[in-house]
Design a protein around this motif. Structure first.
Motif, PDB file in Angstrom:
ATOM      1  N   ASN A 198       5.082 -19.971   0.427  1.00  0.00           N
ATOM      2  CA  ASN A 198       5.968 -19.512   1.285  1.00  0.00           C
ATOM      3  C   ASN A 198       7.387 -18.764   0.573  1.00  0.00           C
ATOM      4  OD1 ASN A 198       7.250 -19.329   3.750  1.00  0.00           O
ATOM      5  ND2 ASN A 198       8.201 -21.037   3.788  1.00  0.00           N
ATOM      6  N   LYS A 199       6.739 -17.337  -0.231  1.00  0.00           N
ATOM      7  CA  LYS A 199       7.563 -16.773  -0.829  1.00  0.00           C
ATOM      8  C   LYS A 199       7.705 -16.398  -0.261  1.00  0.00           C
ATOM      9  CE  LYS A 199       5.637 -19.075  -5.419  1.00  0.00           C
ATOM     10  NZ  LYS A 199       5.966 -19.013  -6.425  1.00  0.00           N
ATOM     11  N   ASN A 200       8.655 -15.042  -1.027  1.00  0.00           N
ATOM     12  CA  ASN A 200       9.342 -13.763  -0.591  1.00  0.00           C
ATOM     13  C   ASN A 200       8.544 -12.515  -0.908  1.00  0.00           C
ATOM     14  OD1 ASN A 200      10.930 -11.770   0.733  1.00  0.00           O
ATOM     15  ND2 ASN A 200      12.278 -11.815  -1.396  1.00  0.00           N
ATOM     16  N   TYR A 201       7.695 -12.028  -0.048  1.00  0.00           N
ATOM     17  CA  TYR A 201       6.842 -11.051  -0.252  1.00  0.00           C
ATOM     18  C   TYR A 201       6.296 -10.638   1.545  1.00  0.00           C
ATOM     19  CZ  TYR A 201       3.406 -14.593   1.077  1.00  0.00           C
ATOM     20  OH  TYR A 201       2.309 -15.558   1.931  1.00  0.00           O
ATOM     21  N   ARG A 202       5.986  -9.267   1.632  1.00  0.00           N
ATOM     22  CA  ARG A 202       5.822  -8.849   2.927  1.00  0.00           C
ATOM     23  C   ARG A 202       4.431  -7.715   3.132  1.00  0.00           C
ATOM     24  NH1 ARG A 202       9.203  -3.722   4.371  1.00  0.00           N
ATOM     25  NH2 ARG A 202       6.830  -2.580   4.422  1.00  0.00           N
ATOM     26  N   VAL A 203       3.662  -8.234   3.460  1.00  0.00           N
ATOM     27  CA  VAL A 203       1.903  -7.546   3.661  1.00  0.00           C
ATOM     28  C   VAL A 203       1.914  -6.681   5.435  1.00  0.00           C
ATOM     29  CG1 VAL A 203      -0.218  -8.234   4.292  1.00  0.00           C
ATOM     30  CG2 VAL A 203       0.969  -9.952   2.827  1.00  0.00           C
ATOM     31  N   ASP A 204       1.203  -5.154   4.792  1.00  0.00           N
ATOM     32  CA  ASP A 204       1.744  -4.733   6.108  1.00  0.00           C
ATOM     33  C   ASP A 204      -0.058  -4.326   5.773  1.00  0.00           C
ATOM     34  OD1 ASP A 204       3.801  -4.482   6.974  1.00  0.00           O
ATOM     35  OD2 ASP A 204       4.670  -3.397   5.046  1.00  0.00           O
ATOM     36  N   PHE A 205      -0.493  -3.683   6.897  1.00  0.00           N
ATOM     37  CA  PHE A 205      -1.535  -3.169   7.033  1.00  0.00           C
ATOM     38  C   PHE A 205      -2.083  -1.668   7.739  1.00  0.00           C
ATOM     39  CE2 PHE A 205      -1.833  -7.841   7.915  1.00  0.00           C
ATOM     40  CZ  PHE A 205      -2.813  -8.094   7.193  1.00  0.00           C
ATOM     41  N   SER A 206      -2.871  -1.239   7.719  1.00  0.00           N
ATOM     42  CA  SER A 206      -3.067  -0.061   7.715  1.00  0.00           C
ATOM     43  C   SER A 206      -4.882   0.539   8.170  1.00  0.00           C
ATOM     44  CB  SER A 206      -3.065   1.086   6.977  1.00  0.00           C
ATOM     45  OG  SER A 206      -3.219   1.591   5.999  1.00  0.00           O
ATOM     46  N   PHE A 207      -5.061   1.678   9.102  1.00  0.00           N
ATOM     47  CA  PHE A 207      -7.026   1.491   9.113  1.00  0.00           C
ATOM     48  C   PHE A 207      -7.281   3.060   9.008  1.00  0.00           C
ATOM     49  CE2 PHE A 207      -4.683  -0.625  12.224  1.00  0.00           C
ATOM     50  CZ  PHE A 207      -4.681  -1.950  12.346  1.00  0.00           C
ATOM     51  N   GLN A 208      -7.860   3.383   8.038  1.00  0.00           N
ATOM     52  CA  GLN A 208      -8.497   4.536   7.977  1.00  0.00           C
ATOM     53  C   GLN A 208      -7.645   5.178   9.135  1.00  0.00           C
ATOM     54  OE1 GLN A 208     -11.645   5.078   4.931  1.00  0.00           O
ATOM     55  NE2 GLN A 208     -12.378   6.945   6.329  1.00  0.00           N
ATOM     56  N   ASN A 209      -7.944   7.082   9.002  1.00  0.00           N
ATOM     57  CA  ASN A 209      -7.002   7.636   9.950  1.00  0.00           C
ATOM     58  C   ASN A 209      -8.585   8.034  10.461  1.00  0.00           C
ATOM     59  OD1 ASN A 209      -6.695   9.508  11.991  1.00  0.00           O
ATOM     60  ND2 ASN A 209      -4.706  10.727  10.225  1.00  0.00           N
ATOM     61  N   SER A 210      -8.945   7.952  11.863  1.00  0.00           N
ATOM     62  CA  SER A 210     -10.408   8.486  12.607  1.00  0.00           C
ATOM     63  C   SER A 210     -10.582   9.940  12.833  1.00  0.00           C
ATOM     64  CB  SER A 210     -10.316   7.350  13.939  1.00  0.00           C
ATOM     65  OG  SER A 210      -9.344   7.733  15.119  1.00  0.00           O
ATOM     66  N   GLY A 237     -15.231   8.239   4.038  1.00  0.00           N
ATOM     67  CA  GLY A 237     -14.636   7.609   2.342  1.00  0.00           C
ATOM     68  C   GLY A 237     -13.572   6.734   1.983  1.00  0.00           C
ATOM     69  N   HIS A 238     -13.302   6.377   0.831  1.00  0.00           N
ATOM     70  CA  HIS A 238     -11.763   6.094   0.340  1.00  0.00           C
ATOM     71  C   HIS A 238     -10.674   7.503   0.604  1.00  0.00           C
ATOM     72  CE1 HIS A 238     -13.083   6.593  -3.669  1.00  0.00           C
ATOM     73  NE2 HIS A 238     -13.547   5.961  -3.781  1.00  0.00           N
ATOM     74  N   GLY A 239     -11.665   8.776   0.450  1.00  0.00           N
ATOM     75  CA  GLY A 239     -10.619   9.462  -0.002  1.00  0.00           C
ATOM     76  C   GLY A 239      -9.902  10.111   1.250  1.00  0.00           C
ATOM     77  N   ALA A 240     -10.284   9.321   2.275  1.00  0.00           N
ATOM     78  CA  ALA A 240      -9.267   9.752   3.290  1.00  0.00           C
ATOM     79  C   ALA A 240      -8.205   8.822   3.528  1.00  0.00           C
ATOM     80  CB  ALA A 240     -10.429   9.113   4.540  1.00  0.00           C
ATOM     81  N   LEU A 241      -8.213   7.857   2.580  1.00  0.00           N
ATOM     82  CA  LEU A 241      -7.548   6.818   2.628  1.00  0.00           C
ATOM     83  C   LEU A 241      -5.889   7.693   1.702  1.00  0.00           C
ATOM     84  CD1 LEU A 241      -8.922   3.074   1.093  1.00  0.00           C
ATOM     85  CD2 LEU A 241      -8.423   4.646   3.739  1.00  0.00           C
ATOM     86  N   ILE A 242      -6.016   8.566   1.520  1.00  0.00           N
ATOM     87  CA  ILE A 242      -4.416   9.505   0.926  1.00  0.00           C
ATOM     88  C   ILE A 242      -3.970   9.607   1.990  1.00  0.00           C
ATOM     89  CG2 ILE A 242      -5.623  11.444   1.073  1.00  0.00           C
ATOM     90  CD1 ILE A 242      -3.979  10.529  -2.547  1.00  0.00           C
ATOM     91  N   GLU A 243      -4.408  10.011   3.318  1.00  0.00           N
ATOM     92  CA  GLU A 243      -3.172   9.705   4.420  1.00  0.00           C
ATOM     93  C   GLU A 243      -2.833   8.516   3.997  1.00  0.00           C
ATOM     94  OE1 GLU A 243      -3.963  12.074   7.238  1.00  0.00           O
ATOM     95  OE2 GLU A 243      -5.508  12.984   6.754  1.00  0.00           O
ATOM     96  N   ASN A 244      -3.021   7.665   4.416  1.00  0.00           N
ATOM     97  CA  ASN A 244      -2.400   5.969   4.276  1.00  0.00           C
ATOM     98  C   ASN A 244      -1.604   5.973   3.245  1.00  0.00           C
ATOM     99  OD1 ASN A 244      -5.498   6.430   5.466  1.00  0.00           O
ATOM    100  ND2 ASN A 244      -4.615   4.132   6.565  1.00  0.00           N
TER     101      ASN A 244
END
Length: 470
Positions: A198-210, A237-244
């Motif tokens: 329980n330390k000071n960190y933040r976690v976010d999520f995103s999804f590959q843009n359809s 493919g993971h190249g789409a994650l450049i948008e994320n």
């Protein structure tokens, strides 16, 4: 989407598939002291001290949408039970079952029955990986238990957070790209982790843009239509994650793969490498900033002697402010490279494009022509990409670069797969650290092989880097 735009997109992708995956002309592999720099012991100390002395915001960007099914493929074989019982990989898995982090009381009881001959190997395996059991064969790789730490079981997702906290900075954030259908499971796993960390960190999520998904074509190069009349599409493919990545607000981003994580007892080398790479990024960016404020080709050449950021062709520019600033004012990445010891992975090469420019790129084997001359160069490669990258996404005024402007769209991939018994073809976008970062400023630096401990099959978890030190 308007019909005209839809037809244009389909025709464009059809033409690309018809042409096949573009091949990249490699000139030579990047090797130590020629495209890849080494960090001496004292310099490493200095860079770690620089990292530790700076106030910084760090964000780990970790693609984590991959399925864990491949980890267990050898356990889902359709061979006869007699052959299955004698398979060496199956036996290695079962004989060492007690050493896996997911070994719990339920599995222990079944294991006893198996050792007594009262339970078949097939049924024991199903208890562990099938949907009616632990369900690991349908789980994202990031949610599969990897290690036992202080009596607690941690999955890959949780351990990336734990390792990031070991960097010793008060402001560390994490961004995982996942399949939307598993978000609840990741959030539950995060809640479980917070009970112990329980330390000071933040976690976010995103999804590959359809919207980046590709159309699928049959062997006659006709778009595949579903029963509802819609066209079949596939993730690009993971190249789409450049948008994320482009959507993030942070300046310094650390990229690594979800399956490359060591047991905390064996993670000290990786922690030191991350600090070293970050310190190097800060040092290089500072020197480039000075050159940007006071452009000088002589100064740029001196800088490049130490860091080998650019090729001689790239430095064949006019000695004027505009030319120099255009070259150095780009997204910057520091990429760790490990010595090739038979591991799979893309490698660092000098690449020549259609205009004759020569740059340093991370190239996958599939992008290289089968011609003898190209294959001979490939075999001379000494290093490969473990995906340990530190990025600076901002210009010298602190404004975010538009990362999509630095992608080479000609570096796409044509993929062939089976769908409901029919072979289909579709496009994957230029890979995230391949064509998607083609026009970045790129520095390759050698890092220890100990930092590369990927979990490709469940048996990899038996390696010493994945086991606690007794």
């Amino acid at each position: 989407m308007p019909t005209a735009d839809l037809n244009h997109q389909i025709d464009s992708q059809k033409n690309q598939i018809q042409s096949g995956s573009p091949k990249i002309e490699i000139i030579a592999p990047c090797i130590l002291h020629d495209g890849i720099i080494a960090i001496g012991s004292q310099e490493k100390v200095n860079l770690i001290e620089l990292f530790d002395s700076k106030e910084k915001e760090l964000l780990f960007f970790i693609p984590a949408s991959g399925s864990g099914s491949r980890m267990f493929e050898f356990l889902t074989s359709s061979v006869s039970d007699e052959i299955f019982e004698k398979d060496i990989k199956v036996l290695n898995f079962l004989n060492d079952l007690e050493h896996f982090a997911f070994y719990d009381d339920q599995i222990s009881e079944a294991y006893s029955h198996w050792k007594n001959g009262d339970l078949s190997s097939r049924k024991l395996v199903k208890l562990i990986i099938a949907v009616e059991g632990k369900g690991f064969s349908k789980s994202p790789k990031g949610l599969i238990p990897f290690h036992q730490v202080d009596g607690k079981t941690l999955n890959g997702f949780q351990e990336h957070i734990v390792q990031g906290l070991m960097l010793g900075t008060d402001n560390v954030q994490y961004h995982f790209t996942i399949q939307e259908s598993f978000k609840h499971d990741f959030l539950s796993s995060l809640d479980e982790l917070k009970k112990s960390y329980n330390k000071n960190y933040r976690v976010d999520f995103s999804f590959q843009n359809s919207l980046t998904d590709s159309f699928a074509f049959d062997d006659a190069l006709k778009p595949v239509q579903l029963k509802n009349g819609q066209f079949l599409k596939r993730p690009a493919g993971h190249g789409a994650l450049i948008e994320n990545l482009n959507d993030l607000d942070q300046q310094i981003v650390l990229i690594k793969n979800i399956d490359n994580i060591q047991h905390p007892d064996a993670s000290q080398s990786s922690i030191e490498v991350w600090k070293t790479l970050c310190g190097l990024l800060m040092k290089v960016k500072s020197e480039l900033h000075s050159l940007y404020n006071d452009p000088s080709l002589e100064g740029l050449l001196d800088f490049n002697t130490e860091y080998q950021l650019y090729t001689s062709v790239q430095l064949n520019i006019n000695d004027d402010s505009e030319s120099i600033r255009n070259l150095i004012n780009r997204p910057l990445r520091i990429c760790g490279m490990v010595q090739n010891e038979g591991k799979a992975g893309g490698g660092p090469f000098f690449v020549k494009d259609k205009e004759g420019s020569i740059t340093k790129q991370i190239i996958e084997a599939v992008q290289i022509s089968k011609e003898d001359t190209q294959q001979n160069i490939l075999t001379e490669s000494t290093h490969f990409n473990p995906v340990m990258m530190v990025l600076d996404l901002c210009d010298f005024d602190g404004n975010k670069h538009d990362l999509k402007q630095y992608r080479n769209d000609d570096c796409y991939f044509v993929v062939n797969k089976m769908y409901e018994g029919v072979e289909i073809s579709f496009l994957e976008l230029p890979g995230l650290w391949n064509g998607a970062m083609y026009n970045w400023n790129t520095l390759f630096v050698e890092v220890p092989i100990e930092t590369f401990t990927p979990v490709k099959t469940v048996l990899d978890l038996l390696d010493s880097k994945h086991q606690p030190i007794n």
